[in-house]
Design a protein around this motif. Structure first.
Motif, PDB file in Angstrom:
ATOM      1  N   ARG A   1      47.926  20.816  54.110  1.00  0.00           N
ATOM      2  CA  ARG A   1      46.999  20.307  55.110  1.00  0.00           C
ATOM      3  C   ARG A   1      45.995  21.389  55.471  1.00  0.00           C
ATOM      4  NH1 ARG A   1      50.847  19.986  60.506  1.00  0.00           N
ATOM      5  NH2 ARG A   1      51.723  22.083  60.357  1.00  0.00           N
ATOM      6  N   ARG A   2      44.871  20.947  55.975  1.00  0.00           N
ATOM      7  CA  ARG A   2      43.830  21.894  56.333  1.00  0.00           C
ATOM      8  C   ARG A   2      44.252  22.667  57.581  1.00  0.00           C
ATOM      9  NH1 ARG A   2      37.504  20.601  57.718  1.00  0.00           N
ATOM     10  NH2 ARG A   2      36.646  22.553  56.954  1.00  0.00           N
ATOM     11  N   THR A   3      44.016  23.973  57.585  1.00  0.00           N
ATOM     12  CA  THR A   3      44.400  24.781  58.731  1.00  0.00           C
ATOM     13  C   THR A   3      43.375  24.666  59.849  1.00  0.00           C
ATOM     14  OG1 THR A   3      43.301  26.708  57.793  1.00  0.00           O
ATOM     15  CG2 THR A   3      45.630  26.416  57.279  1.00  0.00           C
ATOM     16  N   ASN A   4      43.852  24.814  61.086  1.00  0.00           N
ATOM     17  CA  ASN A   4      42.974  24.752  62.249  1.00  0.00           C
ATOM     18  C   ASN A   4      42.467  26.131  62.646  1.00  0.00           C
ATOM     19  OD1 ASN A   4      43.293  21.905  62.745  1.00  0.00           O
ATOM     20  ND2 ASN A   4      45.358  22.357  63.480  1.00  0.00           N
ATOM     21  N   VAL A   5      43.013  27.165  62.005  1.00  0.00           N
ATOM     22  CA  VAL A   5      42.638  28.530  62.359  1.00  0.00           C
ATOM     23  C   VAL A   5      42.174  29.285  61.119  1.00  0.00           C
ATOM     24  CG1 VAL A   5      44.239  28.613  64.303  1.00  0.00           C
ATOM     25  CG2 VAL A   5      45.003  29.378  62.047  1.00  0.00           C
ATOM     26  N   ARG A   6      41.425  30.333  61.372  1.00  0.00           N
ATOM     27  CA  ARG A   6      41.033  31.245  60.303  1.00  0.00           C
ATOM     28  C   ARG A   6      41.638  32.600  60.601  1.00  0.00           C
ATOM     29  NH1 ARG A   6      35.440  34.362  58.926  1.00  0.00           N
ATOM     30  NH2 ARG A   6      35.905  34.856  56.765  1.00  0.00           N
ATOM     31  N   PHE A   7      42.403  33.143  59.646  1.00  0.00           N
ATOM     32  CA  PHE A   7      43.023  34.444  59.849  1.00  0.00           C
ATOM     33  C   PHE A   7      42.092  35.568  59.421  1.00  0.00           C
ATOM     34  CE2 PHE A   7      46.141  37.772  58.403  1.00  0.00           C
ATOM     35  CZ  PHE A   7      46.496  38.182  59.684  1.00  0.00           C
ATOM     36  N   GLY A   8      41.463  35.406  58.237  1.00  0.00           N
ATOM     37  CA  GLY A   8      40.437  36.356  57.850  1.00  0.00           C
ATOM     38  C   GLY A   8      40.778  37.306  56.723  1.00  0.00           C
ATOM     39  N   VAL A   9      41.688  36.886  55.826  1.00  0.00           N
ATOM     40  CA  VAL A   9      41.952  37.707  54.652  1.00  0.00           C
ATOM     41  C   VAL A   9      41.610  36.927  53.391  1.00  0.00           C
ATOM     42  CG1 VAL A   9      43.797  39.029  55.751  1.00  0.00           C
ATOM     43  CG2 VAL A   9      44.379  36.997  54.395  1.00  0.00           C
ATOM     44  N   GLN A  10      41.306  37.661  52.368  1.00  0.00           N
ATOM     45  CA  GLN A  10      41.157  37.115  51.022  1.00  0.00           C
ATOM     46  C   GLN A  10      42.455  37.462  50.300  1.00  0.00           C
ATOM     47  OE1 GLN A  10      37.436  38.047  48.922  1.00  0.00           O
ATOM     48  NE2 GLN A  10      38.740  38.904  47.332  1.00  0.00           N
ATOM     49  N   PRO A  11      43.352  36.470  50.092  1.00  0.00           N
ATOM     50  CA  PRO A  11      44.671  36.787  49.548  1.00  0.00           C
ATOM     51  C   PRO A  11      44.654  36.925  48.038  1.00  0.00           C
ATOM     52  CG  PRO A  11      44.545  34.456  50.018  1.00  0.00           C
ATOM     53  CD  PRO A  11      43.225  35.058  50.443  1.00  0.00           C
ATOM     54  N   GLY A  12      45.617  37.627  47.523  1.00  0.00           N
ATOM     55  CA  GLY A  12      45.793  37.765  46.082  1.00  0.00           C
ATOM     56  C   GLY A  12      47.074  37.099  45.640  1.00  0.00           C
ATOM     57  N   TYR A  13      47.255  36.995  44.322  1.00  0.00           N
ATOM     58  CA  TYR A  13      48.405  36.291  43.757  1.00  0.00           C
ATOM     59  C   TYR A  13      49.223  37.220  42.861  1.00  0.00           C
ATOM     60  CZ  TYR A  13      46.342  31.827  45.159  1.00  0.00           C
ATOM     61  OH  TYR A  13      45.827  30.780  45.861  1.00  0.00           O
TER      62      TYR A  13
ATOM     63  N   THR B   1      40.849  37.816  62.994  1.00  0.00           N
ATOM     64  CA  THR B   1      42.174  38.191  63.498  1.00  0.00           C
ATOM     65  C   THR B   1      42.826  39.230  62.594  1.00  0.00           C
ATOM     66  OG1 THR B   1      42.410  35.940  64.338  1.00  0.00           O
ATOM     67  CG2 THR B   1      44.397  37.274  64.247  1.00  0.00           C
ATOM     68  N   ALA B   2      42.630  39.103  61.293  1.00  0.00           N
ATOM     69  CA  ALA B   2      43.223  40.061  60.359  1.00  0.00           C
ATOM     70  C   ALA B   2      42.714  41.469  60.631  1.00  0.00           C
ATOM     71  CB  ALA B   2      42.914  39.653  58.921  1.00  0.00           C
ATOM     72  N   ALA B   3      41.421  41.582  60.947  1.00  0.00           N
ATOM     73  CA  ALA B   3      40.862  42.898  61.282  1.00  0.00           C
ATOM     74  C   ALA B   3      41.451  43.415  62.591  1.00  0.00           C
ATOM     75  CB  ALA B   3      39.343  42.809  61.378  1.00  0.00           C
ATOM     76  N   GLU B   4      41.651  42.509  63.553  1.00  0.00           N
ATOM     77  CA  GLU B   4      42.262  42.894  64.823  1.00  0.00           C
ATOM     78  C   GLU B   4      43.693  43.384  64.621  1.00  0.00           C
ATOM     79  OE1 GLU B   4      43.550  40.810  69.091  1.00  0.00           O
ATOM     80  OE2 GLU B   4      42.443  39.656  67.579  1.00  0.00           O
ATOM     81  N   VAL B   5      44.427  42.736  63.728  1.00  0.00           N
ATOM     82  CA  VAL B   5      45.796  43.139  63.421  1.00  0.00           C
ATOM     83  C   VAL B   5      45.838  44.539  62.828  1.00  0.00           C
ATOM     84  CG1 VAL B   5      47.730  42.642  61.850  1.00  0.00           C
ATOM     85  CG2 VAL B   5      46.718  40.804  63.217  1.00  0.00           C
ATOM     86  N   GLY B   6      44.748  44.912  62.119  1.00  0.00           N
ATOM     87  CA  GLY B   6      44.681  46.226  61.499  1.00  0.00           C
ATOM     88  C   GLY B   6      44.866  46.213  59.996  1.00  0.00           C
ATOM     89  N   LEU B   7      44.838  45.035  59.398  1.00  0.00           N
ATOM     90  CA  LEU B   7      45.035  44.935  57.952  1.00  0.00           C
ATOM     91  C   LEU B   7      43.857  45.546  57.193  1.00  0.00           C
ATOM     92  CD1 LEU B   7      46.471  41.313  57.701  1.00  0.00           C
ATOM     93  CD2 LEU B   7      47.702  43.425  57.171  1.00  0.00           C
ATOM     94  N   GLN B   8      44.170  46.061  56.005  1.00  0.00           N
ATOM     95  CA  GLN B   8      43.168  46.614  55.103  1.00  0.00           C
ATOM     96  C   GLN B   8      43.421  46.093  53.696  1.00  0.00           C
ATOM     97  OE1 GLN B   8      43.177  50.896  55.262  1.00  0.00           O
ATOM     98  NE2 GLN B   8      43.023  50.964  57.503  1.00  0.00           N
ATOM     99  N   ALA B   9      42.381  46.124  52.863  1.00  0.00           N
ATOM    100  CA  ALA B   9      42.540  45.733  51.464  1.00  0.00           C
ATOM    101  C   ALA B   9      43.631  46.589  50.821  1.00  0.00           C
ATOM    102  CB  ALA B   9      41.228  45.897  50.715  1.00  0.00           C
ATOM    103  N   GLY B  10      44.517  45.935  50.070  1.00  0.00           N
ATOM    104  CA  GLY B  10      45.620  46.624  49.419  1.00  0.00           C
ATOM    105  C   GLY B  10      46.930  46.510  50.162  1.00  0.00           C
ATOM    106  N   ASP B  11      46.881  46.107  51.445  1.00  0.00           N
ATOM    107  CA  ASP B  11      48.118  45.878  52.193  1.00  0.00           C
ATOM    108  C   ASP B  11      48.860  44.663  51.646  1.00  0.00           C
ATOM    109  OD1 ASP B  11      47.415  47.985  53.811  1.00  0.00           O
ATOM    110  OD2 ASP B  11      46.744  46.734  55.497  1.00  0.00           O
ATOM    111  N   ILE B  12      50.147  44.601  51.919  1.00  0.00           N
ATOM    112  CA  ILE B  12      50.964  43.449  51.536  1.00  0.00           C
ATOM    113  C   ILE B  12      51.641  42.906  52.785  1.00  0.00           C
ATOM    114  CG2 ILE B  12      52.923  42.612  50.177  1.00  0.00           C
ATOM    115  CD1 ILE B  12      52.316  44.798  48.139  1.00  0.00           C
TER     116      ILE B  12
END
Length: 264
Positions: A174-186, A203-214
């Motif tokens: 289903r379509r999400t009602n929120v945007r978290f803000g990451v580009q996920p990988g597989y 929100t992802a930036a607020e959490v402190g996530l960076q590219a390369g995190d898991i």
């Protein structure tokens, strides 16, 4: 037709993939011929951004001997092959066929900084790379069309199960009602959700996530894959607080943020 030299090849373009594979799910439920007569599905999704000669290929475990069957074609194409997680994990249209017991291959050149953004314009397409991927797919499809024996389906979606029966039906996306803000990988093979990019002001930036995190946990619930994470994201509402556990260079971190509405 009976006694033909080759199987028919059907070209399909599906709509509403981002809304839950609506087009491919409809076709798989209402095919032009019995779905049991569909021998194989080749899916090219986002093949226009080949970078550093890299190509991801999923589904090589969905039929008996398929991994070995594909290898000569891959050797000739000479990509730097980066497999998707074992089985078929991608949220793409091959999944609708896989759930019906049809073996499949998923060609994917990976995410990029302009993914789902206005800046994703045609001038950024690696046309040479896209043609190379399409040529690889064409050669495989023509070869599969003339294989004397049809491939035997294997239900290998990365969970360790291996049967000749289609996977059990899962709840519709289903379509999400929120945007978290990451580009996920597989590419984390069950270890979590790889973060390929973080969009500013989210929100992802607020959490402190960076590219390369898991990302490994969402509000205390383990997330070993995108498929495990999406229902949690889908049930969230704007204004909810989320605590994310993630790995960075092998070390565990935790951050908290407030979810925003889609489009914000």
């Amino acid at each position: 037709p009976e006694n033909a030299d080759a199987r028919s090849i059907l070209f399909l373009g599906f709509s509403a993939e981002e809304w839950g594979l609506l087009g491919s799910r409809y076709y798989a439920a209402n095919p032009i011929a019995p779905i049991e007569d569909h021998v194989f599905m080749f899916n090219m999704d986002m093949i226009g951004r080949v970078t550093d000669n890299a190509l991801m290929l999923g589904g090589r475990t969905t039929a008996e001997g398929l991994d070995a069957w594909t290898q000569p074609f891959l050797d000739e194409a000479d990509f730097d092959l980066r497999p998707l997680p074992r089985g078929v994990f991608g949220r793409s249209d091959h999944a609708s066929f896989f759930k019906k017991g049809v073996p499949c291959l998923f060609f994917f050149s990976g995410f990029h900084d302009e993914y789902h953004a206005p800046g994703d314009v045609s001038t950024l397409i690696n046309r040479v790379g896209a043609v190379r991927v399409a040529t690889l797919c064409e050669k495989m499809a023509l070869a599969m069309a003339t294989e004397p024996e049809r491939p035997v389906f294997v239900n290998d979606d990365g969970t360790g199960r291996k049967t000749d029966q289609p996977p059990a039906a899962k709840p519709e996306a289903r379509r999400t009602n929120v945007r978290f803000g990451v580009q996920p990988g597989y590419t984390t093979d069950g270890k979590g959700v790889l973060v390929e990019n973080v969009f500013p002001g989210t929100t992802a930036a607020e959490v402190g996530l960076q590219a390369g995190d898991i990302m490994t946990s969402w509000n205390g619930t383990a997330i070993g894959s995108i498929e495990a994470w999406m229902p949690l994201l889908g049930s969230a509402k704007p204004g909810d607080t989320v605590t994310v556990t993630y790995l960075r260079d092998g070390e565990e971190h935790e951050g908290t943020g407030t979810l925003k509405a889609s489009g914000k």
